[in-house]
Design an enzyme around this catalytic site. Structure first.
Site, mmCIF file in Angstrom:
data_model
loop_
_atom_site.group_PDB
_atom_site.id
_atom_site.type_symbol
_atom_site.label_atom_id
_atom_site.label_comp_id
_atom_site.label_asym_id
_atom_site.label_seq_id
_atom_site.Cartn_x
_atom_site.Cartn_y
_atom_site.Cartn_z
ATOM 1 N N HIS A 27 26.114 39.877 38.735
ATOM 2 C CA HIS A 27 26.960 38.825 39.295
ATOM 3 C C HIS A 27 28.085 38.356 38.375
ATOM 4 O O HIS A 27 28.125 38.692 37.195
ATOM 5 C CB HIS A 27 26.120 37.627 39.766
ATOM 6 C CG HIS A 27 25.515 36.770 38.678
ATOM 7 N ND1 HIS A 27 24.159 36.698 38.447
ATOM 8 C CD2 HIS A 27 26.077 35.925 37.778
ATOM 9 C CE1 HIS A 27 23.923 35.850 37.446
ATOM 10 N NE2 HIS A 27 25.076 35.367 37.027
ATOM 11 N N ARG A 31 33.056 28.406 38.331
ATOM 12 C CA ARG A 31 32.830 26.983 38.610
ATOM 13 C C ARG A 31 33.755 26.556 39.752
ATOM 14 O O ARG A 31 34.917 26.972 39.781
ATOM 15 C CB ARG A 31 33.133 26.152 37.364
ATOM 16 C CG ARG A 31 32.224 26.449 36.191
ATOM 17 C CD ARG A 31 32.668 25.672 34.944
ATOM 18 N NE ARG A 31 31.796 25.940 33.805
ATOM 19 C CZ ARG A 31 31.975 26.949 32.951
ATOM 20 N NH1 ARG A 31 33.006 27.769 33.098
ATOM 21 N NH2 ARG A 31 31.134 27.121 31.943
ATOM 22 N N GLU A 93 28.163 34.009 41.917
ATOM 23 C CA GLU A 93 27.497 32.734 41.624
ATOM 24 C C GLU A 93 28.554 31.646 41.522
ATOM 25 O O GLU A 93 29.514 31.786 40.762
ATOM 26 C CB GLU A 93 26.729 32.825 40.297
ATOM 27 C CG GLU A 93 26.067 31.493 39.900
ATOM 28 C CD GLU A 93 25.395 31.534 38.524
ATOM 29 O OE1 GLU A 93 25.485 32.565 37.836
ATOM 30 O OE2 GLU A 93 24.794 30.511 38.142
ATOM 31 N N ASN A 97 29.368 21.285 39.584
ATOM 32 C CA ASN A 97 29.014 20.096 38.828
ATOM 33 C C ASN A 97 29.239 18.901 39.743
ATOM 34 O O ASN A 97 30.366 18.648 40.189
ATOM 35 C CB ASN A 97 29.856 20.013 37.544
ATOM 36 C CG ASN A 97 29.474 21.083 36.544
ATOM 37 O OD1 ASN A 97 28.328 21.148 36.102
ATOM 38 N ND2 ASN A 97 30.410 21.967 36.214
ATOM 39 N N ARG A 116 44.934 32.410 28.979
ATOM 40 C CA ARG A 116 44.460 33.403 29.933
ATOM 41 C C ARG A 116 43.156 34.075 29.494
ATOM 42 O O ARG A 116 42.779 34.026 28.330
ATOM 43 C CB ARG A 116 45.538 34.464 30.140
ATOM 44 C CG ARG A 116 46.810 33.888 30.757
ATOM 45 C CD ARG A 116 47.750 34.977 31.217
ATOM 46 N NE ARG A 116 48.113 35.886 30.139
ATOM 47 C CZ ARG A 116 48.706 37.065 30.335
ATOM 48 N NH1 ARG A 116 48.984 37.469 31.560
ATOM 49 N NH2 ARG A 116 49.017 37.819 29.318
ATOM 50 N N HIS A 120 40.742 37.871 38.089
ATOM 51 C CA HIS A 120 40.494 37.756 39.526
ATOM 52 C C HIS A 120 39.196 38.435 39.910
ATOM 53 O O HIS A 120 38.617 39.173 39.123
ATOM 54 C CB HIS A 120 41.649 38.394 40.322
ATOM 55 C CG HIS A 120 41.844 39.857 40.058
ATOM 56 N ND1 HIS A 120 42.804 40.340 39.185
ATOM 57 C CD2 HIS A 120 41.201 40.969 40.530
ATOM 58 C CE1 HIS A 120 42.755 41.664 39.147
ATOM 59 N NE2 HIS A 120 41.779 42.082 39.946
ATOM 60 N N GLU A 166 41.716 39.512 44.916
ATOM 61 C CA GLU A 166 42.495 40.692 45.285
ATOM 62 C C GLU A 166 41.879 41.312 46.539
ATOM 63 O O GLU A 166 40.656 41.316 46.714
ATOM 64 C CB GLU A 166 42.473 41.715 44.137
ATOM 65 C CG GLU A 166 43.329 42.938 44.407
ATOM 66 C CD GLU A 166 43.330 43.937 43.253
ATOM 67 O OE1 GLU A 166 42.546 43.764 42.304
ATOM 68 O OE2 GLU A 166 44.114 44.904 43.331
#
Lengths: 172, 172
Positions: A27, A31, A93, A97, A116, A120, A166
């Protein structure tokens, strides 16, 4: 580039150790600010199923695991479903919060401006023109339409937090 | 949480549209500073295979696509391999902007300090104790050992850019 060339790119171990033969890239975790909006986007717009949710009340966060699978293949038994979910590739996942959705100034970083790092995620679709027309109809935000820029065979849409998704078609 | 409960979590579309039935969560893209170090980590330590490389000489970057698969299943024909790679879940795309590896001060952001967003990727293994002992032997950096913190059944290692890679065992 041929497979032989790929196997001799500097850094590449062409024959992985037997110890890794059962490893699975399971996975990717992102967030999200407003879990309801994110679940709507990933299940309604992209077709993911929510296959597990874990709540950590004391630490005030919840984890949501989503998979892009045929609904009929999802185990109904909770323990079996957890083991199944941890065994497959391609799980998303989402970490929520609690309360961030109520803070108008709160935002996560999509990774595509400084500083950075992550860029994506990507969803592959059988017909990219049909998929992009459907996204337009659904009012999805685009980062890059098929007609934008040089690469006419890929698009980028944005999830509710602005993460880039994408869109590709395997045979294009 | 039961599957019925998961299907009624606010935001969830329990029955995705037919339009999304062939969608595949294909890949996750991370930018890396030193591609040789990253390829060594992902192929030797974690067992990925490099299945495609694309060079953009003018824009001075290259893309590397890796998959955790049985080597014997990788198509040798270049076009067939590209279509195959874009059709499967669990691909990792690494973006290398040429020359970053020569700048001592250059570093990517792992997403786990402000500004936060992306959190980690995760590799599932059949025997997490054996896997973590092997990572120790190989000198891999740990973010969280099995013995650290409350959760004794998961670990986090770090890739050469500091991105977190969670390690789990499906039946734990």
């Amino acid at each position: 580039m041929s497979l032989d060339h790929l196997n001799s790119v500097p850094g590449v171990t062409a024959q992985p150790e037997a110890a890794t033969s059962q490893f699975v890239f399971n996975h990717t975790m992102l967030r999200v600010k407003n879990i309801e909006r994110s679940l709507d986007f990933y299940t309604r717009v992209l077709g993911f199923s929510l296959v597990e949710k874990r709540d950590f009340a004391e630490a005030q966060f919840s984890l949501y695991f989503l998979a892009l699978v045929d609904k009929s293949t999802i185990p109904t038994d909770d323990k079996a479903r957890t083991t199944w979910m941890k065994s497959m590739p391609g799980v998303l996942e989402l970490t929520h919060n609690h309360g961030t959705e109520n803070d108008a100034d709160f935002a996560y970083h999509d990774g595509n401006s400084d500083p950075r790092g992550f860029g994506h995620i990507c969803v592959s679709v059988p017909d990219i023109h049909a998929a992009c027309e459907r996204f337009e109809t659904l009012g999805v935000d685009f980062q890059k339409r098929l007609t934008d820029g040089r690469m006419k065979s890929i698009a980028f849409i944005k999830d509710p937090d602005g993460y880039w998704v994408e869109i590709i078609q395997p045979d294009l």
